[in-house]
Design an enzyme around this catalytic site. Sequence first.
Site, short mmCIF file in Angstrom:
data_model
loop_
_atom_site.label_atom_id
_atom_site.label_comp_id
_atom_site.label_asym_id
_atom_site.label_seq_id
_atom_site.Cartn_x
_atom_site.Cartn_y
_atom_site.Cartn_z
CE LYS A 125 -4.18 1.73 0.28
NZ LYS A 125 -5.15 1.63 -0.82
CG ASP A 172 -4.69 -12.38 9.15
OD1 ASP A 172 -5.21 -13.47 8.90
OD2 ASP A 172 -4.84 -11.78 10.24
#
Length: 356
Positions: free
Chosen positions: A190, A246
Amino acid sequence: MKIAVLPGDGIGTEIVAEALKVLKALELDLTLETALVGGAAFEAHGHPLPGSTLKLAMESDAVLFGAVGDWKYDKLDRPLRPEQAILGLRKNMGLFANFRPAICYKQLTDASSLKPELVAGLDILIIRELTGDIYFGQPRGRRIATDGHFPGSEEAFDTMRYSRPEIERIAHVAFQAAQKRDKRVTSVDKANVLETFQLWKDVVSEIGLQYPDVALDHMYVDNAAMQLVKAPKKFDVVVTGNMFGDILSDAAAMLTGSIGMLPSASLNAKNQGLYEPSHGSAPDIAGKGVANPLATILSAAMMLRFSLNQPEAAARIERAVDAVLNQGLRTPDIYSDGTTKVGTREMGDAVVKALD
Ligand code: NAD
């Protein structure tokens, strides 16, 4: 070769029992030692990761782990909650590289939530960094805000951070894994918003120069989430940080039909590893004898391959799983019309019988 067996809570005990049946049927020279972990250990010893369990894990070549957790522990102080046992094992054993393959077996394309043509033949490997990022970064906590939008009100905060060596070592793992596959790595970040992931992107790019045979591309995590459900077969190896990994690896799990099919491995620099299914303790089905044990059985296969150097034994397990699927045997999570519904134990027995 010594294996620490930590079944844990909920369906953990049921599915690990089946994996043990399969391991024992292989008649390898393995020492299997069982210990409590998670909620079960909290009940017996007042801590989810007692010193004796941690010691056993650290002294073993590998850990075969079931799952931990139950809603009834959600009110405990965080350090006493069952899930802390996994974090403690990862931290103490230095398990920084999490391998989560998402493979869609040809027999199960109908069980996927996506159209069969999008997932048939899917074989991606998500490599998640496991010991850094916002899950471990300090400082963290609650306090009264002195600035921001609501000064004077209660706020909570966590710290996202990655150091250069942490990124370098997971990048090497990803490029080396890709060299044994389709030679493509997608690094998910990101970087457009977060400093931590700008460093991530820069370091992965630098390490990539050492692997000219592997194609590297970068993708923002929001786009990666979209691409995973739009065209998942585009990916080969995906490498990303702890939190993004995750989330994305659970999304990838559903593409394959059921999280009950997906193994995982978490390795340290010495190839000592913790092997567990990708799912949790599934309290909603615990004790009913319906949990799918194949993710745990396939985790045992990964254990034989990565930590115990027994690739042929691993391949025997994988062939046996393929064979039981060919026989049409299905636990309820992967059941479809025209197949035969079986329970946890019957599935484990069938895998043992199918070992060649
Ligand atoms: P979960 O993975 O346990 O269950 C999600 C859904 O998938 C449930 O409907 C469950 O029935 C189903 N499912 C999971 N494994 C299955 C299997 N082998 N066969 C058939 N169906 C299966 O996730 P959750 O419900 O969010 O969490 C339950 C508990 O597990 C919580 O306490 C959570 O903290 C814990 N948890 C532990 C781990 C771990 O031990 N590594 C990982 C995730 C969640």
